[in-house]
Scaffold this active site. Structure first.
Site, PDB file in Angstrom:
ATOM      1  CG  ASP A  73      -2.155   1.234   1.089  1.00 14.98           C
ATOM      2  OD1 ASP A  73      -3.048   0.934   0.558  1.00 14.98           O
ATOM      3  OD2 ASP A  73      -1.631   2.170   1.695  1.00 14.98           O
ATOM      4  CG  ASN A 113      -4.546  11.426  -5.631  1.00 12.58           C
ATOM      5  OD1 ASN A 113      -3.786  11.525  -6.677  1.00 12.58           O
ATOM      6  ND2 ASN A 113      -5.249  10.729  -5.187  1.00 12.58           N
ATOM      7  CD  GLU A 166      -4.204   4.530  -1.239  1.00 14.99           C
ATOM      8  OE1 GLU A 166      -4.132   5.027  -0.169  1.00 14.99           O
ATOM      9  OE2 GLU A 166      -5.112   4.713  -1.859  1.00 14.99           O
ATOM     10  CG  HIS A 169      -7.383  12.637  -8.679  1.00 14.07           C
ATOM     11  ND1 HIS A 169      -7.104  11.413  -7.768  1.00 14.07           N
ATOM     12  CD2 HIS A 169      -8.449  13.583  -7.882  1.00 14.07           C
ATOM     13  CE1 HIS A 169      -8.256  12.407  -6.645  1.00 14.07           C
ATOM     14  NE2 HIS A 169      -8.693  13.358  -6.884  1.00 14.07           N
ATOM     15  CG  ASP A 175      -4.337   8.320 -12.195  1.00 12.21           C
ATOM     16  OD1 ASP A 175      -4.837   8.459 -11.199  1.00 12.21           O
ATOM     17  OD2 ASP A 175      -5.561   9.363 -13.230  1.00 12.21           O
TER      18      ASP A 175
END
Length: 263
Positions: A142, A150, A185, A155, A159
């Protein structure tokens, strides 16, 4: 039973050819039985009868020929074209089905396997390796403080970070390892035939590689880290319990300060 149009035409053709054959056989019988008398005076009716038989044979054969050329052949050509179109359509639908199935098992953002694929693979690996008594390791990763990435950079940068981590995982794992993005994530790596010590070393190598990966977009450059939870299957627990045990180790890594491996 109902016949296809081309089948009915074929039976008609065979019937006409059989009739022509029967007439020919009859004519041969007349010829062989009355041959010496054909030229005797008063026997002209035999020759005329034989001529009529031969004419009838010619008519039947000509009928069969024209029927075959003008009706049966076009039927066959039409059927071949229809079958060709059907095969092309079937191939197209099959390819589309495979594409949709692949899309259903693939994460659109990273191109990795998704959670559905991972869950199925986990069950299959446990069953297969349980039969031969080999270990199966599980690694759940994680990304640390990803919400902050973010919120701070947007974002698009988030990404790009996910794609970078996915590329890092693909580059370090073996061809028979199952690598998947579980969602958000969170990633998972299913590692068959690896004991605990080897799994810890493998996870540390991946953790360090992720921490060293620079995410760049425009004038923004940043690095992300990952917390990793590990478990080796005990040979008895279910896929759900196995996953839950690795997930508990992931939360332990988070509680201990993140960017670390817990097993």
């Amino acid at each position: 039973m109902r016949f296809h149009q081309s089948e009915s035409a074929f039976f008609v053709l065979i019937t006409v050819i059989l009739l022509a054959g029967m007439v020919t056989v009859h004519a041969y019988g007349v010829l062989s039985g009355a041959g010496p008398m054909l030229y005797e005076p008063g026997r002209i009716e035999n020759a005329e009868y034989l001529a009529r038989l031969l004419f009838a044979t010619g008519v039947l054969l000509a009928t069969a020929l024209f029927f075959g050329v003008l009706f049966i052949y076009p039927q066959i050509r039409s059927q071949v074209k229809e079958e060709g179109k059907l095969r092309a359509m079937t191939a197209k639908l099959s390819a589309r089905s495979e594409t949709l199935e692949q899309a259903a098992l693939t994460d659109a953002l990273t191109g990795m396997h998704n959670r559905r694929y991972f869950d199925e693979a986990l069950k299959e690996y446990l069953e297969a390796f349980g039969q031969i008594g080999k270990p199966v390791g599980l690694m759940i990763l994680d990304l640390d403080h990803f919400k902050l990435v973010n919120d701070t950079h947007g974002h698009d940068i988030g990404d790009e970070a996910l794609r970078s981590v996915a590329g890092c995982l693909r580059g370090l794992t073996r061809y028979h390892d199952v690598v998947a993005r579980l969602g958000g994530e969170e990633f998972a790596v299913l590692v068959p035939n690896m004991e605990s010590e080897g799994l810890v070393r493998f996870a540390e190598r991946i953790r360090k590689a992720i921490a060293a990966t620079a995410v760049a977009s425009g004038n923004i450059r940043l690095k992300v880290t990952a917390s990793v939870g590990l478990a080796v299957w005990d040979g008895k627990e279910s896929a759900e319990d196995f996953f839950r045990r690795a997930d508990q180790q992931l939360y332990q890594a988070k509680r201990q300060g993140r960017n670390r491996v817990c097993a």
